[in-house]
Write a protein that holds these residues in place. Structure first.
Motif, short mmCIF file in Angstrom:
data_model
loop_
_atom_site.label_atom_id
_atom_site.label_comp_id
_atom_site.label_asym_id
_atom_site.label_seq_id
_atom_site.Cartn_x
_atom_site.Cartn_y
_atom_site.Cartn_z
N THR A 734 -6.01 12.71 -8.13
CA THR A 734 -6.76 12.48 -7.12
C THR A 734 -7.44 11.18 -7.26
O THR A 734 -7.53 10.42 -5.99
CB THR A 734 -7.88 13.64 -7.13
N ARG A 735 -7.81 10.76 -8.19
CA ARG A 735 -8.68 9.43 -8.73
C ARG A 735 -7.76 8.29 -8.25
O ARG A 735 -8.04 7.19 -7.70
CB ARG A 735 -9.30 9.46 -9.94
N ALA A 736 -6.49 8.36 -8.82
CA ALA A 736 -5.60 7.29 -8.53
C ALA A 736 -5.37 7.08 -7.00
O ALA A 736 -5.35 6.15 -6.43
CB ALA A 736 -4.21 7.44 -9.20
N CYS A 737 -5.07 8.05 -6.20
CA CYS A 737 -4.78 8.14 -4.93
C CYS A 737 -5.90 7.64 -3.97
O CYS A 737 -5.69 6.69 -3.12
CB CYS A 737 -4.10 9.54 -4.38
N GLU A 738 -7.25 8.06 -4.35
CA GLU A 738 -8.28 7.53 -3.74
C GLU A 738 -8.44 6.20 -4.00
O GLU A 738 -8.92 5.38 -3.10
CB GLU A 738 -9.44 8.72 -4.30
N GLY A 739 -8.38 5.73 -5.15
CA GLY A 739 -8.42 4.24 -5.68
C GLY A 739 -7.13 3.52 -4.94
O GLY A 739 -7.67 2.07 -4.18
N LEU A 740 -6.21 3.98 -4.66
CA LEU A 740 -5.02 3.14 -4.04
C LEU A 740 -5.55 3.05 -2.55
O LEU A 740 -5.57 2.01 -1.64
CB LEU A 740 -3.96 3.81 -3.98
N ALA A 741 -6.20 4.24 -1.71
CA ALA A 741 -6.72 4.15 -0.35
C ALA A 741 -7.70 3.09 -0.12
O ALA A 741 -7.85 2.30 0.55
CB ALA A 741 -7.02 5.37 -0.15
N GLU A 742 -8.53 3.16 -1.34
CA GLU A 742 -9.60 2.03 -1.38
C GLU A 742 -9.23 0.66 -1.32
O GLU A 742 -9.52 -0.07 -0.63
CB GLU A 742 -10.84 2.40 -2.48
N ARG A 743 -8.30 0.47 -2.22
CA ARG A 743 -7.96 -0.99 -2.54
C ARG A 743 -7.07 -1.48 -1.26
O ARG A 743 -7.10 -2.45 -0.74
CB ARG A 743 -6.60 -0.83 -3.71
N LEU A 744 -6.35 -0.47 -0.63
CA LEU A 744 -5.59 -0.82 0.61
C LEU A 744 -6.39 -0.79 2.12
O LEU A 744 -5.77 -0.77 2.90
CB LEU A 744 -4.37 -0.11 0.65
N ALA A 745 -7.58 -0.61 2.01
CA ALA A 745 -8.36 -0.21 3.09
C ALA A 745 -8.18 -1.43 4.14
O ALA A 745 -8.20 -1.28 5.54
CB ALA A 745 -9.93 0.02 2.67
N GLY A 746 -8.24 -2.64 3.52
CA GLY A 746 -8.11 -3.76 4.31
C GLY A 746 -6.69 -3.94 5.16
O GLY A 746 -6.63 -4.63 6.04
N ASP A 747 -5.67 -3.10 4.49
CA ASP A 747 -4.31 -3.30 5.13
C ASP A 747 -4.10 -2.03 5.77
O ASP A 747 -3.10 -2.05 6.53
CB ASP A 747 -3.45 -3.39 4.10
N LEU A 748 -4.88 -1.13 6.03
CA LEU A 748 -4.73 0.06 6.83
C LEU A 748 -5.44 0.07 8.17
O LEU A 748 -6.58 -0.38 8.18
CB LEU A 748 -4.94 1.39 5.86
N PRO A 749 -5.01 0.81 9.10
CA PRO A 749 -5.46 0.77 10.36
C PRO A 749 -6.52 2.08 10.48
O PRO A 749 -6.26 2.73 11.36
CB PRO A 749 -4.50 0.91 11.33
N LEU A 750 -7.45 1.75 9.74
CA LEU A 750 -8.62 2.81 9.74
C LEU A 750 -9.14 3.13 11.25
O LEU A 750 -9.42 2.15 11.76
CB LEU A 750 -9.45 2.73 8.81
N GLY A 751 -9.33 4.52 11.60
CA GLY A 751 -9.87 4.63 12.88
C GLY A 751 -8.95 4.87 13.95
O GLY A 751 -9.36 5.23 15.01
N THR A 752 -7.58 4.44 13.72
CA THR A 752 -6.68 4.59 14.84
C THR A 752 -5.93 5.84 15.00
O THR A 752 -5.82 6.63 13.91
CB THR A 752 -5.78 3.23 14.69
N SER A 753 -5.39 6.27 16.04
CA SER A 753 -4.64 7.40 16.08
C SER A 753 -3.32 7.09 16.71
O SER A 753 -2.45 7.90 16.91
CB SER A 753 -5.40 8.43 17.08
N ASP A 754 -2.97 5.90 16.75
CA ASP A 754 -1.61 5.49 17.40
C ASP A 754 -0.60 5.75 16.44
O ASP A 754 -0.50 5.17 15.36
CB ASP A 754 -1.91 3.71 17.58
N SER A 755 0.29 6.20 16.96
CA SER A 755 1.45 6.73 16.11
C SER A 755 2.21 5.61 15.60
O SER A 755 2.54 5.80 14.18
CB SER A 755 2.46 7.75 16.90
N ASN A 756 2.37 4.42 16.26
CA ASN A 756 3.17 3.31 15.72
C ASN A 756 2.37 2.55 14.62
O ASN A 756 2.91 2.36 13.18
CB ASN A 756 3.57 2.37 16.71
#
Length: 818
Positions: A734-756
């Motif tokens: 759990t800690r590793a996956c949450e850390g990964l999501a935190e590290r990649l936050a800038g590369d993820l389209p947070l807040g979007t629901s667009d399938s693409n």
């Protein structure tokens, strides 16, 4: 030990043979003494003794046979069984009458007094025995025939030529390709660059490629020169020693505590572990690597730092689990030597020499005398001292040697003055911290009525803890550096053979020496007086002429890179082990390894740059279902350390700083049954975490960590339900996956629901976990998952990304290496 109860049918057959032979052997009129033997003694021998002591059996107990006169005259491992005219000096009479401590015959019953009297009279009257002919003992071990076994044959001299007409270059592929061609098989194509990069990074450093080669991508591995450059960088990485040093620590049964019935921590074991890692990174020649571990304290040193390294290396001999509370010191000494001999023979020679403690080896050409020739070297080595902080006659403790300018003298002075108080301060500090933590938890849960009493007790505990912490810090500042290390015993001596391995049943004294079957020249060398013989043992094991050492080591390296050894029984090169699939290749690599100066890095480089290592993973052909001919590469699952380190890296938590372990706060006393004694692990690589026997962390227990009480060259490989549950439920995941999501936050389209956009996010997460882009099917499945998770109001969140990362981590693409 063999079973002394033989089948009744065999006994009848033996008796019949003896009776049929009697007329020819006893043609003359017997004397009264001979008649007495025939009528009184022989029936007792046949009924009570020859079930275990006859030529009928391949291995007679103790080497003694009693179905011929020559048998008892020459005797077994303890010498002649009968001294005519002297019952009190006859081992046979002492055994049946109960007059010998530790030697009792028959082993499971007591002879009636009248039968004992028969033996006594027979011996007193001269031990007449009219049986003529017969052998003195069982056939025993034929060393000349034993040397015909492939592992004991001398290595070829020079650089063996590769098979004709099979390409140029290294010494690997021609041998493999020749066998494939003979079997009508074709090699698999090379692995793609992304797969090869991940394979190289994990195999050479135990870490994902972006952790060790972040600037290397697929295009850099599209040429042989690019692959060689990447390999050279990995070999030069400090993480190479951490990975390959861990392989040796498996064989050295490394642990930071004793285990057994009394489980104190080995507080200085970390010095040996770090020395192994440093020596591996420095590419210390393996022959020297072995010599230092066996006899570093006896080798010359040019500097104090070199002397310290030599001492630390001998920790190899001390790391075994010992029954420190044994008051029978002879038993303890022999048991410790047995454990040492077992780990030396398995890890360096690939043999189970310890099987010859009680009798000749059942399968390999190793007489019991060879076991005690080697054991004498180890019993002439001081491995144990008196219990730290207690009287010398108390329970035993492992030996310590002082490091630094003061050496042994400074350590001895500190222990003589402060050992008892140092032990007490350590114990008080550990238990005091635990009591304070418990009281703080009680205080947090208490109601108002109980808080005042708990607060008062807590303050007293804190004051007491502060006093002991202060004193412990003062003592630690005074304590000179030291290591677990051996020295020669005060009076080195040859060891007596023990009948059936029983310490009290002494047989003939065996001169110290080595294995006769694996020796060139004199296997019973005249060791210098006043020394243990460890230096000579180290020179013999690490000799260019030893037929086993280089073969065994090269085979282990091959196993770690090709997943299976050329000899698949990597810890057993004896008769019960497997024969090599490519004997010429094994010998060629072993000879090149010796001629190149016993260089591990050069050997690894040669293998990983070969075509056979770089082949793709695929199902093996039906004609070779176990892939023994190596037309494809084997798939393997990441081991426990790799999985934990990869998770730490994913979460951005991996601390690459070398460590000494986290034993500073542990008590010197017993850790058994106290899992709370293990401090919370830090985020350094798993190789630097303490290994407490009987208290292994969950990830190590779940993913087939080695049994740390014995040499392990091939870890178990299981696929069981708890492994899948670990990735679904463990807090570290759990800690590793949450850390990964935190590290990649800038590369993820947070807040979007667009399938693409969500499909692109799935690709980003997959590539970060697995090290390659997903294929179309994987992208579709993962993208659909994110759409279901993040398709509503609010769109994609970090929590959604962490959940998907967990799904990927739980899959085989992360856990297995192609």
């Amino acid at each position: 030990m063999t079973d002394c109860k033989r089948p009744a049918a065999a006994s009848v057959a033996l008796l019949a043979a003896l009776l049929l032979a009697a007329p020819a052997a006893w043609a003359d009129e017997p004397s009264p003494e001979e008649a007495y033997f025939t009528e009184q003694v022989l029936p007792i021998l046949e009924a009570r003794c020859t079930l275990c002591h006859s030529h009928e059996w391949e291995t007679a107990e103790g080497g003694l046979v009693l179905d011929s006169r020559a048998g008892w005259e020459s005797g077994g491992n303890s010498g002649p069984a009968v001294t005519p005219g002297k019952p009190a000096a006859s081992l046979l009479y002492l055994a049946v009458s109960g007059g010998s401590k530790g030697l009792h015959m028959p082993p499971d019953e007591t002879l009636p007094a009248e039968e004992v009297a028969v033996f006594k009279r027979w011996i007193e009257t001269g031990a007449a025995d009219p049986r003529e002919g017969g052998q003195a003992g069982p056939a025993g071990i034929d060393l000349d025939a034993g040397r015909d076994w492939w592992a004991f044959r001398p290595l070829p001299t020079g650089d063996p030529a590769a098979p004709e007409n099979w390409g140029e270059g290294d010494a690997v592929d021609p041998f493999i390709n020749k066998r494939l061609s003979e079997a009508g098989l074709s090699p698999a194509p090379p692995a793609d660059p992304v797969t090869l990069l991940r394979r190289l990074a994990h195999d050479l450093t135990g870490l994902p490629p972006d952790a060790v080669l972040p600037d290397v991508g697929p295009k850099e591995l599209n040429s042989d020169a690019g692959v060689a450059a990447a390999v050279d960088r990995l070999l030069a990485s400090p993480h190479f020693g951490e990975r390959w040093g861990r392989h040796w620590l498996d064989l050295a049964r490394y642990a930071d505590s004793n285990g057994s019935s009394f489980n104190p921590p080995f507080r200085e074991a970390w010095r040996y572990r770090n020395w192994v890692i440093r020596a591996t990174n420095d590419d210390l020649p393996i022959d020297r690597f072995f010599q230092m571990q066996l006899a570093g304290d006896l080798l010359p040193a040019d500097t104090p730092a070199e002397r310290d390294d030599h001492l630390i290396a001998t920790g190899y001999l001390l790391l075994g689990s010992k029954v420190l509370g044994t008051f029978d010191k002879e038993q303890l000494t022999l048991d410790v030597a047995d454990e040492q001999l077992d780990v030396i023979s398995k890890s360096m020679l690939g043999l189970t020499v310890a099987c010859a403690r009680c009798h000749d080896h059942k399968f390999d050409p190793i007489p019991q005398a060879d076991y005690y020739a080697l054991a004498g070297i180890l019993t002439s080595t001081a491995t144990l001292d008196g219990r730290l902080g207690g009287p010398k006659e108390d329970e035993s403790d492992w030996a310590r040697r002082g490091l630094g300018p003061g050496g042994d003298a400074a350590l001895r002075a500190f222990l003589e003055e402060h050992a008892h108080e140092w032990v007490k301060a350590t114990q008080k500090t550990f238990h005091g911290r635990r009591k304070v933590a418990e009281s703080e938890r009680d205080l947090a849960a208490a109601d108002s009525a109980g808080r005042e009493r708990i607060e008062a007790d807590l303050q007293k505990q804190r004051d007491e803890l502060e006093r002991w912490e202060t004193r412990l810090a003062e003592l630690e500042a005074l304590k000179p550096p030291h290591a677990m290390a051996v020295r020669d015993a005060a009076a080195p001596a040859d060891e007596a053979l023990r009948v059936r391995g029983v310490p009290a049943s002494r047989g003939n004294v065996v001169p110290r020496g080595f294995l006769q079957v694996a020796s060139v020249g004199d296997a019973r060398p005249a060791l210098p007086p006043g020394v243990s013989g460890r230096r000579e043992l180290a020179a013999w094991i690490a000799s260019d002429e030893n037929p086993l050492t280089a073969r065994v080591f090269v085979n282990r390296v091959w196993k770690h890179l090709l997943r299976e050894g050329l000899v698949r029984s990597v810890d057993n090169f004896g008769v019960m082990g497997e024969e090599p699939s490519h004997p010429e290749l094994l010998d060629a690599l072993a000879r090149r390894f010796i001629d190149s100066g016993w260089s591990l890095k050069r050997l690894v480089r040669e293998i990983v740059l070969s075509d056979v290592y770089r082949r793709a993973v695929a199902p093996p052909p039906a004609a070779d279902p176990e892939n023994r001919l190596l037309s494809v590469q084997h798939r393997r699952r990441l081991d426990a350390e790799e999985l934990r380190d990869a998770l730490l890296h994913l979460g951005g938590h991996l601390n690459r700083t070398p460590g000494r372990g986290m034993l500073d706060d542990l008590p010197i006393g017993d850790l058994s049954g106290a899992p709370e004694a293990i401090p919370a692990g830090d985020d350094r690589r798993t190789v630097y975490q303490p290994v407490i026997r009987t208290l292994e962390p969950v990830v190590m227990r779940t993913f087939d960590a080695p049994v740390n009480t014995m040499a392990t060259g091939d870890r178990p490989r299981t696929v069981v339900a708890p492994q899948a549950l670990y990735f679904l439920n463990d807090a570290a995941v759990t800690r590793a996956c949450e850390g990964l999501a935190e590290r990649l936050a800038g590369d993820l389209p947070l807040g979007t629901s667009d399938s693409n956009a969500l499909a692109a996010a799935a690709e980003t997460l997959f590539a970060a976990v697995v090290g390659r882009p997903p294929n179309a099917a994987e992208t579709g499945v993962l993208g659909d998952y994110l759409v279901r998770q993040a398709g509503g109001a609010g769109g994609l969140t970090r929590h959604d990304a962490a959940k998907l990362a967990r799904v990927i981590v739980a899959g085989t693409q992360f856990q297995f290496l192609d």
